[in-house]
Motif scaffolding. Structure first.
Motif, PDB file in Angstrom:
ATOM      1  N   ILE A 118      31.627  14.743  -5.316  1.00 17.51           N
ATOM      2  CA  ILE A 118      32.060  14.424  -4.045  1.00 17.51           C
ATOM      3  C   ILE A 118      31.272  13.052  -3.469  1.00 17.51           C
ATOM      4  CG2 ILE A 118      32.110  14.673  -1.575  1.00 17.51           C
ATOM      5  CD1 ILE A 118      31.951  17.941  -2.415  1.00 17.51           C
ATOM      6  N   ALA A 119      30.041  12.956  -3.931  1.00 18.65           N
ATOM      7  CA  ALA A 119      29.251  11.476  -3.387  1.00 18.65           C
ATOM      8  C   ALA A 119      29.612  10.329  -4.067  1.00 18.65           C
ATOM      9  CB  ALA A 119      27.790  11.932  -3.563  1.00 18.65           C
ATOM     10  N   LEU A 120      30.369  10.574  -5.504  1.00 25.69           N
ATOM     11  CA  LEU A 120      30.428   9.441  -6.392  1.00 25.69           C
ATOM     12  C   LEU A 120      31.208   8.228  -5.756  1.00 25.69           C
ATOM     13  CD1 LEU A 120      29.544   8.595  -9.352  1.00 25.69           C
ATOM     14  CD2 LEU A 120      32.199   9.667  -9.903  1.00 25.69           C
ATOM     15  N   ALA A 121      32.257   8.649  -4.931  1.00 25.82           N
ATOM     16  CA  ALA A 121      33.160   7.348  -4.432  1.00 25.82           C
ATOM     17  C   ALA A 121      32.403   6.748  -3.278  1.00 25.82           C
ATOM     18  CB  ALA A 121      34.487   8.154  -3.651  1.00 25.82           C
ATOM     19  N   LEU A 122      31.540   7.456  -2.686  1.00 24.91           N
ATOM     20  CA  LEU A 122      30.605   6.468  -1.570  1.00 24.91           C
ATOM     21  C   LEU A 122      29.368   5.990  -2.392  1.00 24.91           C
ATOM     22  CD1 LEU A 122      30.062   9.754   0.778  1.00 24.91           C
ATOM     23  CD2 LEU A 122      31.580   7.772   1.247  1.00 24.91           C
ATOM     24  N   THR A 123      29.099   6.213  -3.523  1.00 22.77           N
ATOM     25  CA  THR A 123      27.839   5.779  -4.237  1.00 22.77           C
ATOM     26  C   THR A 123      28.573   4.518  -4.570  1.00 22.77           C
ATOM     27  OG1 THR A 123      27.486   7.966  -4.975  1.00 22.77           O
ATOM     28  CG2 THR A 123      25.921   6.173  -5.637  1.00 22.77           C
ATOM     29  N   ILE A 124      29.669   4.478  -5.301  1.00 23.22           N
ATOM     30  CA  ILE A 124      30.232   3.192  -5.825  1.00 23.22           C
ATOM     31  C   ILE A 124      30.391   2.296  -4.769  1.00 23.22           C
ATOM     32  CG2 ILE A 124      32.707   2.504  -6.861  1.00 23.22           C
ATOM     33  CD1 ILE A 124      32.664   5.010  -8.444  1.00 23.22           C
ATOM     34  N   ASN A 125      30.680   2.763  -3.530  1.00 15.90           N
ATOM     35  CA  ASN A 125      30.996   1.670  -2.322  1.00 15.90           C
ATOM     36  C   ASN A 125      29.477   1.330  -1.685  1.00 15.90           C
ATOM     37  OD1 ASN A 125      33.669   2.044  -2.547  1.00 15.90           O
ATOM     38  ND2 ASN A 125      33.989   3.351  -0.866  1.00 15.90           N
ATOM     39  N   HIS A 126      28.639   1.648  -2.256  1.00 17.94           N
ATOM     40  CA  HIS A 126      27.277   1.536  -2.012  1.00 17.94           C
ATOM     41  C   HIS A 126      26.734   2.048  -0.393  1.00 17.94           C
ATOM     42  CE1 HIS A 126      26.770  -0.897  -5.375  1.00 17.94           C
ATOM     43  NE2 HIS A 126      28.164  -1.693  -5.361  1.00 17.94           N
ATOM     44  N   ALA A 127      27.338   3.110  -0.189  1.00 23.42           N
ATOM     45  CA  ALA A 127      26.907   3.437   1.213  1.00 23.42           C
ATOM     46  C   ALA A 127      25.506   3.983   1.282  1.00 23.42           C
ATOM     47  CB  ALA A 127      27.970   4.931   1.263  1.00 23.42           C
ATOM     48  N   PRO A 128      24.849   3.792   2.356  1.00 20.85           N
ATOM     49  CA  PRO A 128      23.488   4.040   2.406  1.00 20.85           C
ATOM     50  C   PRO A 128      23.232   5.654   2.131  1.00 20.85           C
ATOM     51  CG  PRO A 128      24.254   3.187   4.492  1.00 20.85           C
ATOM     52  CD  PRO A 128      25.536   3.308   3.607  1.00 20.85           C
ATOM     53  N   ALA A 129      22.073   6.002   1.507  1.00 18.84           N
ATOM     54  CA  ALA A 129      21.834   7.384   1.156  1.00 18.84           C
ATOM     55  C   ALA A 129      21.907   8.346   2.309  1.00 18.84           C
ATOM     56  CB  ALA A 129      20.326   7.368   0.498  1.00 18.84           C
ATOM     57  N   LYS A 130      21.332   8.055   3.427  1.00 15.63           N
ATOM     58  CA  LYS A 130      21.627   9.205   4.690  1.00 15.63           C
ATOM     59  C   LYS A 130      22.913   9.379   4.941  1.00 15.63           C
ATOM     60  CE  LYS A 130      18.841   9.146   8.561  1.00 15.63           C
ATOM     61  NZ  LYS A 130      18.142   8.332   9.745  1.00 15.63           N
ATOM     62  N   GLU A 131      23.695   8.318   4.848  1.00 10.50           N
ATOM     63  CA  GLU A 131      25.142   8.384   5.231  1.00 10.50           C
ATOM     64  C   GLU A 131      25.872   9.305   4.095  1.00 10.50           C
ATOM     65  OE1 GLU A 131      27.359   4.736   5.886  1.00 10.50           O
ATOM     66  OE2 GLU A 131      29.193   5.911   5.637  1.00 10.50           O
ATOM     67  N   VAL A 132      25.677   9.113   2.879  1.00 13.81           N
ATOM     68  CA  VAL A 132      26.205   9.902   1.858  1.00 13.81           C
ATOM     69  C   VAL A 132      25.813  11.313   2.078  1.00 13.81           C
ATOM     70  CG1 VAL A 132      26.189  10.345  -0.684  1.00 13.81           C
ATOM     71  CG2 VAL A 132      26.088   7.913   0.248  1.00 13.81           C
ATOM     72  N   VAL A 133      24.642  11.798   2.277  1.00 17.72           N
ATOM     73  CA  VAL A 133      24.182  13.214   2.581  1.00 17.72           C
ATOM     74  C   VAL A 133      24.833  13.620   3.823  1.00 17.72           C
ATOM     75  CG1 VAL A 133      22.409  14.711   3.264  1.00 17.72           C
ATOM     76  CG2 VAL A 133      21.819  12.732   1.625  1.00 17.72           C
ATOM     77  N   ARG A 163      38.888  22.877  -4.028  1.00 22.72           N
ATOM     78  CA  ARG A 163      38.546  22.339  -2.677  1.00 22.72           C
ATOM     79  C   ARG A 163      37.306  21.380  -2.854  1.00 22.72           C
ATOM     80  NH1 ARG A 163      38.409  27.895  -2.117  1.00 22.72           N
ATOM     81  NH2 ARG A 163      36.386  28.166  -1.425  1.00 22.72           N
ATOM     82  N   VAL A 164      36.543  21.395  -3.692  1.00 22.36           N
ATOM     83  CA  VAL A 164      35.592  20.341  -4.053  1.00 22.36           C
ATOM     84  C   VAL A 164      36.397  18.958  -4.333  1.00 22.36           C
ATOM     85  CG1 VAL A 164      33.920  19.328  -5.709  1.00 22.36           C
ATOM     86  CG2 VAL A 164      33.478  21.643  -4.947  1.00 22.36           C
ATOM     87  N   ALA A 165      37.626  18.958  -5.265  1.00 15.28           N
ATOM     88  CA  ALA A 165      38.173  18.048  -5.439  1.00 15.28           C
ATOM     89  C   ALA A 165      39.024  17.461  -4.108  1.00 15.28           C
ATOM     90  CB  ALA A 165      39.501  18.243  -6.271  1.00 15.28           C
ATOM     91  N   ALA A 166      39.086  18.417  -3.119  1.00 11.27           N
ATOM     92  CA  ALA A 166      39.802  18.049  -1.848  1.00 11.27           C
ATOM     93  C   ALA A 166      38.584  17.207  -0.854  1.00 11.27           C
ATOM     94  CB  ALA A 166      40.405  19.164  -1.057  1.00 11.27           C
ATOM     95  N   ALA A 167      37.457  17.795  -1.255  1.00 10.65           N
ATOM     96  CA  ALA A 167      36.535  17.252  -0.487  1.00 10.65           C
ATOM     97  C   ALA A 167      36.134  15.766  -0.946  1.00 10.65           C
ATOM     98  CB  ALA A 167      35.187  18.152  -0.400  1.00 10.65           C
ATOM     99  N   ARG A 168      36.056  15.634  -2.338  1.00 11.15           N
ATOM    100  CA  ARG A 168      35.903  14.430  -2.930  1.00 11.15           C
ATOM    101  C   ARG A 168      36.976  13.347  -2.318  1.00 11.15           C
ATOM    102  NH1 ARG A 168      37.054  13.881  -9.202  1.00 11.15           N
ATOM    103  NH2 ARG A 168      38.947  14.581  -8.325  1.00 11.15           N
ATOM    104  N   ALA A 169      38.275  13.804  -2.096  1.00 13.99           N
ATOM    105  CA  ALA A 169      39.260  13.120  -2.101  1.00 13.99           C
ATOM    106  C   ALA A 169      39.266  12.540  -0.347  1.00 13.99           C
ATOM    107  CB  ALA A 169      40.727  13.826  -1.863  1.00 13.99           C
ATOM    108  N   ILE A 170      38.530  13.250   0.543  1.00 12.43           N
ATOM    109  CA  ILE A 170      38.529  12.806   1.872  1.00 12.43           C
ATOM    110  C   ILE A 170      37.259  12.460   2.454  1.00 12.43           C
ATOM    111  CG2 ILE A 170      40.258  14.416   2.801  1.00 12.43           C
ATOM    112  CD1 ILE A 170      37.780  15.829   4.006  1.00 12.43           C
TER     113      ILE A 170
END
Ligand SMILES: Nc1ncnc2c1ncn2[C@@H]1O[C@H](COP(=O)(O)OP(=O)(O)O)[C@@H](O)[C@H]1O
Ligand SMILES: [Mg+2]
Length: 265
Positions: A118-133, A163-170
């Motif tokens: 789920i976090a992958l898309a955010l990590t690729i966009n360099h989102a701050p760790a706190k925001e990712v969590v 449902r994990v895939a849906a979470a990753r999508a949004i």
């Protein structure tokens, strides 16, 4: 004197505009017109099901919207931007920032946990760790998968994976969530659960386009668009109707159109 709150008469810009989209496959001597002048708009917050018999152009249309494929002619605008004009280098950024995908098979990475997937898309966009969590925890709770966040895909059920895939999508808060037969590999109980999750996401403001040949799945949407031979053949709106009444109406169109999707659940 003017009232306190004057809203602009200008209607909100649609999230998606398809203008006379054509897609031809093959060579001059053997052309398949997969899309033959498809035009429709999707407003922010809509939930649309795209239906139609096998070969009617559903997947081609979704692939053109998701920039996996390019129309032969016509235009597709997302948030006002013509995506048919994007250069290859701009496409991956467009997909990453504006779109969320849910496929028939969850397409989770086997070596990553649900949380990491789920976090992958955010990590690729360099989102701050706190925001990712915060974001991962938030979407996992919304989709009822908070308890499987530390599991690997092989440790989850098919329904949990979807449902994990849906979470990753949004998780990136995309302009558009695109789902191609998202319930195709699920049993009826897990289908229902996923559809209820997508319905809840839509109620929270997500704009969803779901391709499905399943009338039951489509009845969860607010509008159903029917393709036939690469054209928009009909469209029905749920309005104030119950889901069951909408299902019956969809079934009427499906049986008229013939082909797949005529199985009642
Ligand atoms: N890559 C391709 N090459 C040639 N023909 C294709 C290709 N993809 C789809 N088609 C044809 O385009 C039409 C629409 O296909 P598709 O979009 O997959 O329909 P659906 O998803 O509604 O079943 C069909 O006639 C199909 O055979
Ligand atoms: Mg298809």
């Amino acid at each position: 004197m003017a009232p306190a709150h004057i809203r602009s008469a200008q209607p909100a810009q649609p999230v998606l505009v398809c203008q006379d989209v054509e897609k031809l496959y093959g060579t001059r001597s053997n052309v398949t017109r997969a899309l033959d002048g498809v035009s429709f708009d999707v407003a922010a917050g809509e939930y649309i099901a795209i239906m139609g018999p096998s070969g009617s152009g559903k997947t081609t249309l979704l692939n053109c919207i998701s920039t996996i494929d390019r129309p032969t002619s016509g235009h597709i605008l997302v948030d006002g931007q013509d995506i048919t004009a994007l250069r290859p280098g701009q496409l991956s950024r467009f997909r990453r920032e504006r779109l969320g995908f849910v496929f028939q098979d969850s397409n989770l990475l086997d070596t990553l946990t649900a949380r990491e997937n789920i976090a992958l898309a955010l990590t690729i966009n360099h989102a701050p760790a706190k925001e990712v969590v915060a974001r991962v925890t938030g979407v996992a709770e919304r989709l009822g998968v908070a308890d499987v966040l530390d599991k690997f895909p092989h440790e989850m059920s098919g329904g949990q994976k979807q449902r994990v895939a849906a979470a990753r999508a949004i998780v990136t808060d995309p302009s558009l969530v695109l789902a191609d037969e998202p319930t195709g590999a699920l049993d009826s109980k897990n289908s229902r659960r996923l559809l209820e999750s997508l319905e809840a996401l839509n109620a929270d403001g997500a704009t969803i386009i779901m391709v499905t040949h399943d009338s039951f799945a489509a009845s969860y949407a607010r509008r159903a668009l029917f393709l036939k031979d690469g054209r928009v053949w009909n469209e029905i709106v749920r309005g104030d109707k119950t889901r069951k009444a909408f299902f019956d109406e969809i079934m009427d169109v499906v049986s008229f159109l013939g082909g797949e999707g005529a199985d009642v659940r």
